[in-house]
Design a protein around this motif. Sequence first.
Motif, short mmCIF file in Angstrom:
data_model
loop_
_atom_site.label_atom_id
_atom_site.label_comp_id
_atom_site.label_asym_id
_atom_site.label_seq_id
_atom_site.Cartn_x
_atom_site.Cartn_y
_atom_site.Cartn_z
N ASN A 149 -27.23 7.28 22.26
CA ASN A 149 -27.58 7.24 20.83
C ASN A 149 -26.44 7.77 19.97
O ASN A 149 -26.19 7.26 18.88
CB ASN A 149 -28.84 8.08 20.57
N HIS A 150 -25.78 8.79 20.47
CA HIS A 150 -24.63 9.35 19.75
C HIS A 150 -23.52 8.32 19.62
O HIS A 150 -22.92 8.17 18.55
CB HIS A 150 -24.13 10.59 20.49
N LYS A 176 -23.92 5.13 19.68
CA LYS A 176 -24.39 4.08 18.75
C LYS A 176 -24.15 4.52 17.32
O LYS A 176 -23.75 3.72 16.48
CB LYS A 176 -25.89 3.82 18.96
N LEU A 177 -24.45 5.81 17.05
CA LEU A 177 -24.24 6.32 15.69
C LEU A 177 -22.76 6.23 15.29
O LEU A 177 -22.44 5.99 14.14
CB LEU A 177 -24.69 7.78 15.60
N LYS A 178 -21.91 6.44 16.27
CA LYS A 178 -20.46 6.38 15.99
C LYS A 178 -19.93 4.95 16.08
O LYS A 178 -18.72 4.73 15.96
CB LYS A 178 -19.71 7.26 17.00
N ARG A 179 -20.85 4.03 16.33
CA ARG A 179 -20.51 2.60 16.44
C ARG A 179 -19.47 2.33 17.52
O ARG A 179 -18.60 1.48 17.36
CB ARG A 179 -20.04 2.05 15.10
N ILE A 180 -19.56 3.08 18.60
CA ILE A 180 -18.65 2.82 19.73
C ILE A 180 -19.35 1.79 20.62
O ILE A 180 -20.50 1.99 21.02
CB ILE A 180 -18.36 4.13 20.51
N PRO A 181 -18.69 0.67 20.93
CA PRO A 181 -19.35 -0.37 21.72
C PRO A 181 -19.75 0.13 23.11
O PRO A 181 -18.96 0.76 23.79
CB PRO A 181 -18.31 -1.49 21.80
#
Lengths: 179, 181
Positions: free
Chosen positions: A87-88, A90-95
């Motif tokens: 989730n972290h 995803k929040l940072k938009r790391i694929p």
Amino acid sequence: MKTNIRFTHQELVEKSKLGDRNSQFQLYEQYVDAMYNVSMRMLCSKEDAEDTVQDSFVEAFKNLGNFRYESTFGSWLKRIVINKSINHLKLKRIPLVPIIDHEYHLTEEPIENIKDIDIEKVKRGIKQLPPGYQQIIHLYLIEGYDHEEIGEVLEISKSTSKSQYHRAKKKLLEIIKEM
Amino acid sequence: MDYFEKHIRDNKALFDEHKADRSKMWAKIESELSNTNPKVVPLWKSPLFRVAASIVLVLLLSILIGITVYGGQQSGSQNNVVSQELLDIDMHYSNLVQHQVQLVKNHPDLSQEDKNEFLSFMDELDEEYGVLKLEMEKNLGNERVLEAIIGNYKKRIELIENLLRQINDSKMINDDYGYTL
């Protein structure tokens, strides 16, 4: 025997369910380093990993009533840590999965096997992989998740997990070979 | 599982290369756990509470229905009391007016013209009374209407009394005059 493993630390878990702080602390002591390393491998940031592990322990202790020994406490806790780490990211938009088109690669190319690999090289090699490949290598090779579990965690299909792992492993071996 | 995978998994402990800052992290975890409100078990989940809630609900409904019905009856009886009071006042004044109107009509010293003029006044007051009575039926609690009805009666009685006094006065003057002679 397998059943017994699931009940590891049962006494501590049961006391922790009742809110016994000392038992909670003992469980924390048992698992904190392992959980911190799981999160560090995924997030590559000390601060982020600390926050994630803290949140995971808090959530685990708060929801311990839902733990029914269907797995070991460690596996249950690790799933919380991994989900929070994902989730972290995803929040940072790391694929989480490489953006490379993978759906049309139905066959897996054979990978040349390497013997006597230095673990330190593997660690360095993993760090050189794209983030999406790193996650799948960690989850499969180190955390020991199968492709079905990886599919659930990363919200991808089992076959996508398989093909991505295959590519990641191939890439990793190429990197190691060049070291 | 090939050799590479087996080799990694056999040595996965070597990947745990970081050490957590245990005391710092525990302090935060403990603080979070201490700040957590005690777990609240919803009361409605308890069967005892459900029974108690049902009883309270039934009681409340009974009280509500009781108030509505009894309150309605009370209000009705209150209206009846007001209505009876109005009827008594009406009867009293009505009898008084009828008696005096009859006196005027039968009075031998009054000309027909005077009688007609007087009765036409009384008719006007009768009409006004009719309107007030209708208003009173619509709104029994309106004291101003009640006062207006009583005022209407008093005016009629006053009119009659004035008329009778005038007749008597003229009679007395005539008598005095006769007595002087």
